[in-house]
Design a protein around this motif. Structure first.
Motif, PDB file in Angstrom:
ATOM      1  N   ARG A   6       0.803  -1.220   0.000  1.00 31.02           N
ATOM      2  CA  ARG A   6       0.000   0.000   0.000  1.00 31.02           C
ATOM      3  C   ARG A   6       0.839   1.274   0.000  1.00 31.02           C
ATOM      4  N   THR A   7       2.093   1.175   0.385  1.00 32.11           N
ATOM      5  CA  THR A   7       2.890   2.390   0.566  1.00 32.11           C
ATOM      6  C   THR A   7       3.466   2.937  -0.734  1.00 32.11           C
ATOM      7  N   SER A   8       3.574   2.100  -1.744  1.00 32.50           N
ATOM      8  CA  SER A   8       3.998   2.575  -3.062  1.00 32.50           C
ATOM      9  C   SER A   8       3.231   1.766  -4.093  1.00 32.50           C
ATOM     10  N   GLY A   9       3.333   2.153  -5.338  1.00 32.61           N
ATOM     11  CA  GLY A   9       2.631   1.420  -6.375  1.00 32.61           C
ATOM     12  C   GLY A   9       1.205   1.896  -6.571  1.00 32.61           C
ATOM     13  N   PRO A  10       0.389   1.087  -7.246  1.00 29.64           N
ATOM     14  CA  PRO A  10      -0.946   1.505  -7.665  1.00 29.64           C
ATOM     15  C   PRO A  10      -1.853   2.013  -6.548  1.00 29.64           C
ATOM     16  N   ILE A  11      -1.879   1.354  -5.407  1.00 31.68           N
ATOM     17  CA  ILE A  11      -2.797   1.796  -4.354  1.00 31.68           C
ATOM     18  C   ILE A  11      -2.368   3.146  -3.797  1.00 31.68           C
ATOM     19  N   ALA A  12      -1.083   3.323  -3.613  1.00 30.49           N
ATOM     20  CA  ALA A  12      -0.582   4.620  -3.137  1.00 30.49           C
ATOM     21  C   ALA A  12      -0.969   5.726  -4.125  1.00 30.49           C
ATOM     22  N   VAL A  13      -0.864   5.443  -5.413  1.00 26.53           N
ATOM     23  CA  VAL A  13      -1.229   6.415  -6.443  1.00 26.53           C
ATOM     24  C   VAL A  13      -2.729   6.714  -6.378  1.00 26.53           C
ATOM     25  N   MET A  14      -3.545   5.659  -6.262  1.00 24.48           N
ATOM     26  CA  MET A  14      -5.003   5.842  -6.210  1.00 24.48           C
ATOM     27  C   MET A  14      -5.407   6.685  -4.995  1.00 24.48           C
ATOM     28  N   GLU A  15      -4.815   6.382  -3.839  1.00 26.23           N
ATOM     29  CA  GLU A  15      -5.145   7.140  -2.630  1.00 26.23           C
ATOM     30  C   GLU A  15      -4.686   8.587  -2.743  1.00 26.23           C
ATOM     31  N   TYR A  16      -3.526   8.799  -3.337  1.00 24.11           N
ATOM     32  CA  TYR A  16      -3.016  10.151  -3.545  1.00 24.11           C
ATOM     33  C   TYR A  16      -3.972  10.934  -4.451  1.00 24.11           C
ATOM     34  N   GLU A  17      -4.426  10.295  -5.523  1.00 20.35           N
ATOM     35  CA  GLU A  17      -5.336  10.982  -6.439  1.00 20.35           C
ATOM     36  C   GLU A  17      -6.681  11.272  -5.771  1.00 20.35           C
ATOM     37  N   HIS A  18      -7.171  10.334  -4.956  1.00 22.85           N
ATOM     38  CA  HIS A  18      -8.393  10.608  -4.187  1.00 22.85           C
ATOM     39  C   HIS A  18      -8.180  11.865  -3.337  1.00 22.85           C
ATOM     40  N   ASP A  19      -7.065  11.906  -2.628  1.00 21.22           N
ATOM     41  CA  ASP A  19      -6.775  13.041  -1.747  1.00 21.22           C
ATOM     42  C   ASP A  19      -6.683  14.349  -2.534  1.00 21.22           C
ATOM     43  N   GLN A  20      -5.988  14.313  -3.665  1.00 17.90           N
ATOM     44  CA  GLN A  20      -5.812  15.529  -4.462  1.00 17.90           C
ATOM     45  C   GLN A  20      -7.157  16.055  -4.972  1.00 17.90           C
TER      46      GLN A  20
ATOM     47  N   ALA B  43      -9.784  19.267 -10.281  1.00 18.48           N
ATOM     48  CA  ALA B  43     -10.362  18.031  -9.735  1.00 18.48           C
ATOM     49  C   ALA B  43     -10.896  17.160 -10.872  1.00 18.48           C
ATOM     50  N   TYR B  44     -11.519  17.789 -11.852  1.00 18.99           N
ATOM     51  CA  TYR B  44     -12.035  17.061 -13.011  1.00 18.99           C
ATOM     52  C   TYR B  44     -10.914  16.279 -13.698  1.00 18.99           C
ATOM     53  N   HIS B  45      -9.798  16.954 -13.980  1.00 22.07           N
ATOM     54  CA  HIS B  45      -8.688  16.307 -14.686  1.00 22.07           C
ATOM     55  C   HIS B  45      -8.101  15.159 -13.861  1.00 22.07           C
ATOM     56  N   ILE B  46      -7.940  15.378 -12.578  1.00 20.14           N
ATOM     57  CA  ILE B  46      -7.418  14.321 -11.700  1.00 20.14           C
ATOM     58  C   ILE B  46      -8.349  13.111 -11.748  1.00 20.14           C
ATOM     59  N   LEU B  47      -9.640  13.339 -11.597  1.00 16.82           N
ATOM     60  CA  LEU B  47     -10.596  12.229 -11.553  1.00 16.82           C
ATOM     61  C   LEU B  47     -10.773  11.551 -12.911  1.00 16.82           C
ATOM     62  N   ALA B  48     -10.666  12.293 -13.987  1.00 22.12           N
ATOM     63  CA  ALA B  48     -10.792  11.681 -15.324  1.00 22.12           C
ATOM     64  C   ALA B  48      -9.690  10.642 -15.517  1.00 22.12           C
ATOM     65  N   GLU B  49      -8.468  11.017 -15.197  1.00 27.29           N
ATOM     66  CA  GLU B  49      -7.338  10.095 -15.320  1.00 27.29           C
ATOM     67  C   GLU B  49      -7.458   8.968 -14.295  1.00 27.29           C
ATOM     68  N   HIS B  50      -7.899   9.314 -13.113  1.00 21.58           N
ATOM     69  CA  HIS B  50      -8.049   8.344 -12.025  1.00 21.58           C
ATOM     70  C   HIS B  50      -9.035   7.237 -12.404  1.00 21.58           C
ATOM     71  N   PHE B  51     -10.198   7.611 -12.901  1.00 22.46           N
ATOM     72  CA  PHE B  51     -11.200   6.606 -13.286  1.00 22.46           C
ATOM     73  C   PHE B  51     -10.640   5.690 -14.376  1.00 22.46           C
ATOM     74  N   MET B  52      -9.927   6.272 -15.320  1.00 19.98           N
ATOM     75  CA  MET B  52      -9.338   5.480 -16.397  1.00 19.98           C
ATOM     76  C   MET B  52      -8.349   4.449 -15.837  1.00 19.98           C
ATOM     77  N   LYS B  53      -7.496   4.863 -14.914  1.00 22.59           N
ATOM     78  CA  LYS B  53      -6.525   3.944 -14.314  1.00 22.59           C
ATOM     79  C   LYS B  53      -7.225   2.822 -13.556  1.00 22.59           C
ATOM     80  N   GLU B  54      -8.278   3.180 -12.815  1.00 25.10           N
ATOM     81  CA  GLU B  54      -8.995   2.143 -12.071  1.00 25.10           C
ATOM     82  C   GLU B  54      -9.623   1.136 -13.025  1.00 25.10           C
ATOM     83  N   GLU B  55     -10.295   1.630 -14.049  1.00 26.07           N
ATOM     84  CA  GLU B  55     -11.017   0.748 -14.963  1.00 26.07           C
ATOM     85  C   GLU B  55     -10.084  -0.110 -15.808  1.00 26.07           C
ATOM     86  N   ASN B  56      -8.956   0.457 -16.227  1.00 26.77           N
ATOM     87  CA  ASN B  56      -8.062  -0.253 -17.138  1.00 26.77           C
ATOM     88  C   ASN B  56      -6.952  -1.034 -16.447  1.00 26.77           C
TER      89      ASN B  56
END
Length: 177
Positions: free
Chosen positions: A91-105, A139-152
């Motif tokens: 959880r401290t690095s890699g995909p989950i860390a990125v996802m949590e960071y993007e949620h926070d941002q 926030a829109y740009h962060i979430l647009a990329e974020h959703f794509m990463k989660e889905e793909n």
């Protein structure tokens, strides 16, 4: 440790019920997010505009409605999916860390916008209106990329890594949020 690159390009993956639900929640969120973006862009693009305060308050109402939908979705991911997946990939690095960071941002930008628009002065100048609208656009740009990463990447990765029992548990736990 799995990386985003390692998991890409492995074709379409059929998602279990819990992951499919999280993915489907992106649809209505994406539509709301798009409307926010267009509303904020209209403010940014109108340098001669009138009624900055009214327009920001209308945007604020829609941002609040969006956050009310986004929060439970994020809780399902952060409270259930991410901890389950972390057992396999950390959880401290890699995909989950990125996802949590993007949620926070994204959350920080939306919360900042809501806080700053809670008590607007009687007159709002163009510069202030644009700065506030840009928080929503960011926030829109962060979430647009974020959703794509989660889905793909993230959801297919979870489908491959989680056991059938864990997938059942995921579905049960997210339906309680």
């Amino acid at each position: 440790m799995h990386s985003f690159c390692h998991m890409n390009g492995q074709g379409e993956v059929k998602l279990c019920a819990g992951l499919e639900r999280l993915k489907k929640e992106h649809g209505p969120l994406r539509e709301q997010k798009q409307r926010l973006f267009e509303q904020a862009q209209a403010i940014v693009g109108d340098k001669e505009g009138q009624n900055w305060k009214e327009r920001l308050l209308a945007l604020r109402e829609n941002v609040q409605a969006f956050v009310n939908e986004l929060d439970p979705h994020s809780q399902r991911e952060e409270g259930v999916l991410f901890p389950m997946l972390a057992q396999y990939i950390g959880r401290t690095s890699g995909p989950i860390a990125v996802m949590e960071y993007e949620h926070d941002q994204a959350n920080q930008r939306l919360a900042s916008f809501l806080t700053k628009t809670a008590e607007l002065p009687e007159t709002v100048d163009c510069e202030s209106a644009v700065a506030l609208a840009n928080e929503v656009i960011d926030a829109y740009h962060i979430l647009a990329e974020h959703f794509m990463k989660e889905e793909n990447v993230l959801f297919p990765m979870a489908e491959r890594l989680l056991s059938d029992e864990e997938k059942e548990e995921l579905s049960e736990k997210i339906s309680q949020i």
